[in-house]
Design an enzyme around this catalytic site. Structure first.
Site, PDB file in Angstrom:
ATOM      1  N   GLU A  88     -78.719  16.543 -53.488  1.00 53.69           N
ATOM      2  CA  GLU A  88     -80.078  16.753 -53.986  1.00 53.69           C
ATOM      3  C   GLU A  88     -80.800  17.661 -52.994  1.00 53.69           C
ATOM      4  O   GLU A  88     -81.238  17.216 -51.940  1.00 53.69           O
ATOM      5  CB  GLU A  88     -80.804  15.419 -54.136  1.00 53.69           C
ATOM      6  N   HIS A 145     -86.298  18.383 -59.741  1.00 55.22           N
ATOM      7  CA  HIS A 145     -87.143  19.038 -58.726  1.00 55.22           C
ATOM      8  C   HIS A 145     -87.412  20.482 -59.145  1.00 55.22           C
ATOM      9  O   HIS A 145     -87.175  21.427 -58.390  1.00 55.22           O
ATOM     10  CB  HIS A 145     -86.485  18.968 -57.351  1.00 55.22           C
ATOM     11  N   HIS A 148     -83.967  11.800 -62.023  1.00 56.66           N
ATOM     12  CA  HIS A 148     -85.154  10.920 -62.042  1.00 56.66           C
ATOM     13  C   HIS A 148     -86.301  11.445 -62.920  1.00 56.66           C
ATOM     14  O   HIS A 148     -87.253  12.050 -62.447  1.00 56.66           O
ATOM     15  CB  HIS A 148     -85.641  10.526 -60.647  1.00 56.66           C
ATOM     16  N   ASP A 178     -82.539   5.676 -56.144  1.00 56.44           N
ATOM     17  CA  ASP A 178     -83.049   6.736 -55.271  1.00 56.44           C
ATOM     18  C   ASP A 178     -83.465   6.137 -53.926  1.00 56.44           C
ATOM     19  O   ASP A 178     -84.384   6.614 -53.262  1.00 56.44           O
ATOM     20  CB  ASP A 178     -84.232   7.462 -55.922  1.00 56.44           C
TER      21      ASP A 178
END
Length: 382
Positions: free
Chosen positions: A126, A191, A212, A270
């Site tokens: 990530e 993101h 997410h 997470d």
């Protein structure tokens, strides 16, 4: 090993009272009723498929970036208490030399044959290929556009154990997505400040995973619909959901459940290294954070910085706010992500000949026992 007098949640039905037999690393048999064989009397507790967390950075004082070279061992042994039997260990944005060191250590860990605890399936990278506008708890100075060259190095450092990459798909022209697909790495869009229309190009390339949902992405705007809208409009896109009750309010969890349905959600934590530890000051990568209960925030601006929640907590919270059935709950905690990771023929549900990846829960869905590939990795006193 025989587990008896239990409620057993199969993919398509629930056995109200039955038993399950484990032989070596496999499930040998599942049947309703009683058995004369010696075994562990579960006294009506639940047997579910072991939980699979495809997005967890760490906990119990360690994560991908923090701790000594034995940190991956410690983490694998610790997460059994959450009901996790398999997971992807996620990294955060850091500088290239640190990334090289960490991924080499991870590759060494993955190549060992004496690993104990829950089974790590590989890495989830990530960052650093994410948008500055939606960076969350990532160091903006270290962000770069998606790079095939760097990803190839990560693959090499990790001994080909890179399984998923979260990236801002609007920062590339589709070539990076094709690169990931060629190498059988799951492209996870997140993101990012991309529009729903921009996502269509990625969808046509076979992108089917969103990191997410709602967190770290463009949202629901009638004039500029973002990635949330795209994820809602494409039913077959699997959406990660941090159902800790902090990252997403109950009404949002209910909305996701209503629109996506239980077949297209995977619960994640997470979680970062402070999970399971006392409240106080910690680091996420090199960024100072503060943990208060299950909430973890950057000290600099108060932004959420991963989570301190356990997987079983997130399962209970998802059930509490959506009133999901047990059959739907195992889809979101095991089945869906097992299919996404292409391991459903081996694990993710309870069936004879599948791996004995099992979690035993009490009636309030707290973990009593966790079994990974036939080995008890956590057992609470009955």
């Amino acid at each position: 090993m025989v587990l008896k007098n239990a409620k057993i949640v199969l993919e398509d039905r629930i056995i109200d009272n039955g038993y399950l037999i484990i032989e070596k690393d496999r499930i040998k048999d599942i049947a309703p009723g009683d058995t004369n064989e010696d075994g562990l009397d579960l006294k009506g507790k639940w047997i579910l498929p072991g939980f699979i967390d495809c997005h967890v950075h760490g906990g119990y004082g360690v994560d991908f970036e923090t701790g000594n070279k034995n940190r991956f061992d410690l983490f694998a042994k610790s997460v059994g208490q959450e009901g996790i039997t398999k997971y992807l260990q996620a990294s955060v944005t850091t500088n290239i030399p640190t990334m090289e060191k960490n991924y080499q250590e991870f590759g060494e860990y993955m190549s060992r044959v004496d690993r104990k605890g829950a089974i790590c399936l590989g890495a989830h990278m990530e960052g650093p290929f994410i948008s500055p506008e939606k960076k969350g708890a990532h160091d903006e100075k270290l962000l770069i556009k998606p790079s095939e060259e760097l990803t190839e190095k990560v693959m090499q450092w990790s001994k080909n154990n890179l399984k998923m990459v979260t990236y801002a798909a609007d920062l590339q022209d589709g070539s990076y997505t094709k690169f990931l697909l060629r190498h059988k790495i799951i492209p996870a869009v997140g993101h990012t400040n991309m529009t729903a229309k921009e996502f269509e190009k990625e969808y046509l390339l076979a992108v089917r995973h969103v990191t997410h949902l709602f967190n770290g992405m463009s949202g629901v705007d009638q004039h500029r619909p973002g990635l949330v809208v795209a994820a809602f409009n494409h039913q077959d896109v699997l959406a990660e959901v941090i159902s800790d009750g902090i990252h997403l309010q109950p009404e949002i969890l209910q909305l996701i459940y209503k629109i996506k349905g239980p077949n297209h959600i995977c619960i994640i934590t997470d979680a970062m290294n402070a999970k399971g530890l006392r409240d106080g000051n910690y680091l996420l990568g090199k960024l100072p954070v503060i943990k208060t209960g299950m909430k973890v925030c950057l000290k600099s601006n108060g932004a959420l910085a991963g989570s301190g929640a356990t997987f079983d907590h997130n399962v209970r919270t998802m059930k509490q706010y959506t009133n999901a059935s047990m059959l739907d709950l195992i889809k979101m905690s095991s089945i869906n992500i097992a299919k996404q990771l292409n391991i459903y023929n081996k694990t993710g549900s309870l069936a004879p000949k599948k791996l004995a990846d099992i979690v035993v829960l009490d009636r309030d869905l707290h973990v009593e026992m966790t079994i990974a590939e036939g080995k008890v990795i956590y057992a609470k006193q009955f």
